[in-house]
Design an enzyme around this catalytic site. Structure first.
Site, PDB file in Angstrom:
ATOM      1  N   HIS A  53       2.697  -0.056  44.650  1.00 22.02           N
ATOM      2  CA  HIS A  53       1.247  -0.153  44.526  1.00 22.02           C
ATOM      3  C   HIS A  53       0.877  -1.634  44.602  1.00 22.02           C
ATOM      4  CE1 HIS A  53       0.373   4.021  42.538  1.00 22.02           C
ATOM      5  NE2 HIS A  53       0.310   4.054  43.863  1.00 22.02           N
ATOM      6  N   ASP A  65      -1.088  -3.701  43.209  1.00 27.26           N
ATOM      7  CA  ASP A  65      -1.202  -4.592  42.044  1.00 27.26           C
ATOM      8  C   ASP A  65       0.164  -5.016  41.507  1.00 27.26           C
ATOM      9  OD1 ASP A  65      -1.068  -1.803  41.320  1.00 27.26           O
ATOM     10  OD2 ASP A  65      -1.543  -2.333  39.246  1.00 27.26           O
ATOM     11  N   HIS A  66       1.231  -4.502  42.101  1.00 29.87           N
ATOM     12  CA  HIS A  66       2.580  -4.899  41.687  1.00 29.87           C
ATOM     13  C   HIS A  66       3.301  -5.672  42.797  1.00 29.87           C
ATOM     14  CE1 HIS A  66       2.771  -2.269  38.000  1.00 29.87           C
ATOM     15  NE2 HIS A  66       1.700  -1.804  38.612  1.00 29.87           N
ATOM     16  N   ASP A  84       4.396   1.394  35.359  1.00 29.46           N
ATOM     17  CA  ASP A  84       3.481   2.534  35.454  1.00 29.46           C
ATOM     18  C   ASP A  84       4.192   3.882  35.295  1.00 29.46           C
ATOM     19  OD1 ASP A  84       2.192   0.263  36.226  1.00 29.46           O
ATOM     20  OD2 ASP A  84       1.059   1.208  37.851  1.00 29.46           O
ATOM     21  N   HIS A 102      -0.449  -3.757  31.084  1.00 30.39           N
ATOM     22  CA  HIS A 102      -1.036  -2.968  32.169  1.00 30.39           C
ATOM     23  C   HIS A 102      -2.348  -2.342  31.689  1.00 30.39           C
ATOM     24  CE1 HIS A 102      -1.317  -0.135  35.626  1.00 30.39           C
ATOM     25  NE2 HIS A 102      -0.637  -1.066  36.239  1.00 30.39           N
TER      26      HIS A 102
HETATM   27 ZN    ZN Z   1       0.874   1.963  39.969  1.00 31.98          ZN
END
Ligand code: ZN
Length: 303
Positions: free
Chosen positions: A65, A67-68, A212, A270
């Protein structure tokens, strides 16, 4: 510098926020740096913490994803510009290797070092062993394949008791054998037990990074009694109904995993950008598990 510490570069979530940066963490162990996830702008917080690009050799991605991941091309470009890089290994799934290789081939083609990929799978496996550290993966439950990472020190060697080795006239060339646990046999045949000449090794420490994931009751056993556990806390209980469908956890659920794993301390993070105050994450988690550290950018936590 501590021998084993965790540097938080970003502990926000996907939606941009002025309060937090996207996910990125650096594990520092005996002078080597291991990055877990590389959200946008991670390199700036890396520099703010005065970490050394030259010491960064491994980057572990938990999942694909943005944002990572979006901080990677910038970070790699900077290491190339600085000319400080040795080989860099990125641990990611096959899809990550494919996508990132295309980006690096175009934007980082003059990189004066090799970018290697270690293709991992979303399953339990040991994926890296160094002289003094083991890194293993645990599959998580998110909207795309995701893993958490556990960093475990290998059991250290025994410590020499200098006074006793002098007293028993142990020659210098025997010291490594003693550290490994051997007894000493004197020239007259008398055996001096190892416990007399050495003291036990320092405790092997461990850090688990569970990014996550929805709440997984079975995760605790897989993690085990680590000294420090990062477990995502995207939501508070008041939004618990959103957590599982989006593949995330509440602070309370993270605390349940920490408690059930027998972890030493829980590190939050997170955070969803819907919240304007992080302290409720800590309060909510502490109702279940007392040893909670409220995460923030710039925080350095000793393992
Ligand atoms: Zn994620």
């Amino acid at each position: 510098m501590s021998l084993f510490s965790v540097h938080t570069l970003g502990c926000g979530s996907a939606r941009p926020s002025l309060r937090h940066h996207p996910s990125s963490t650096v594990v520092s162990h005996r002078g080597s740096l291991y990055m877990v996830d590389c959200g946008e702008g991670a390199q700036l917080n890396f520099m703010r913490q005065r970490l050394s690009f030259a010491r960064l050799r491994h980057i572990f991605l938990t999942h694909l994803h943005g944002d990572h991941v979006f901080g990677l091309p910038g970070l790699v470009g900077t290491i190339a510009l600085n000319g400080t890089g040795g080989d860099l290994t990125i641990h990611t799934f096959e899809e990550g290797r494919k996508q990132l290789k295309a980006i690096f081939d175009y934007f980082c083609r003059d990189t004066p070092f090799e970018i290697k990929f270690n293709v991992i799978e979303p399953r339990e496996a040991v994926i890296l062993e160094t002289k003094n550290l083991t890194v293993r993966t645990i599959p998580l439950k998110h909207r795309v394949p995701t893993v958490g990472y556990v960093f475990e020190e290998k059991p250290g060697q025994r410590h020499i008791n200098a006074e006793m080795t002098r007293f028993h006239e142990v020659p210098v060339y025997m010291m490594n054998n003693l550290k490994a646990g051997a007894d000493f046999v004197r020239p007259d045949g008398r055996v001096i037990p190892n416990e007399v000449l050495t003291t036990p090794p320092s405790k092997a420490l461990s850090y688990a990074h569970m990014s996550d994931t929805m709440y997984m009751p079975e995760l605790a056993e897989k993690i085990g009694p680590v000294d420090l556990l990062f477990h995502e806390t995207t939501y508070l209980e008041e939004h618990a109904a959103m957590a599982a469908p989006r593949g995330h956890s509440t602070a309370r659920q993270a605390a349940m995993v920490a408690r059930d794993a027998g972890a030493g301390r829980l590190l939050t993070g997170h955070y969803s950008s819907r919240y304007n105050d992080d302290t409720p994450f800590m309060k909510e988690a502490q109702e279940v598990f007392p040893n909670v550290i409220l995460n923030r950018e710039g925080l350095v936590t000793e393992v």
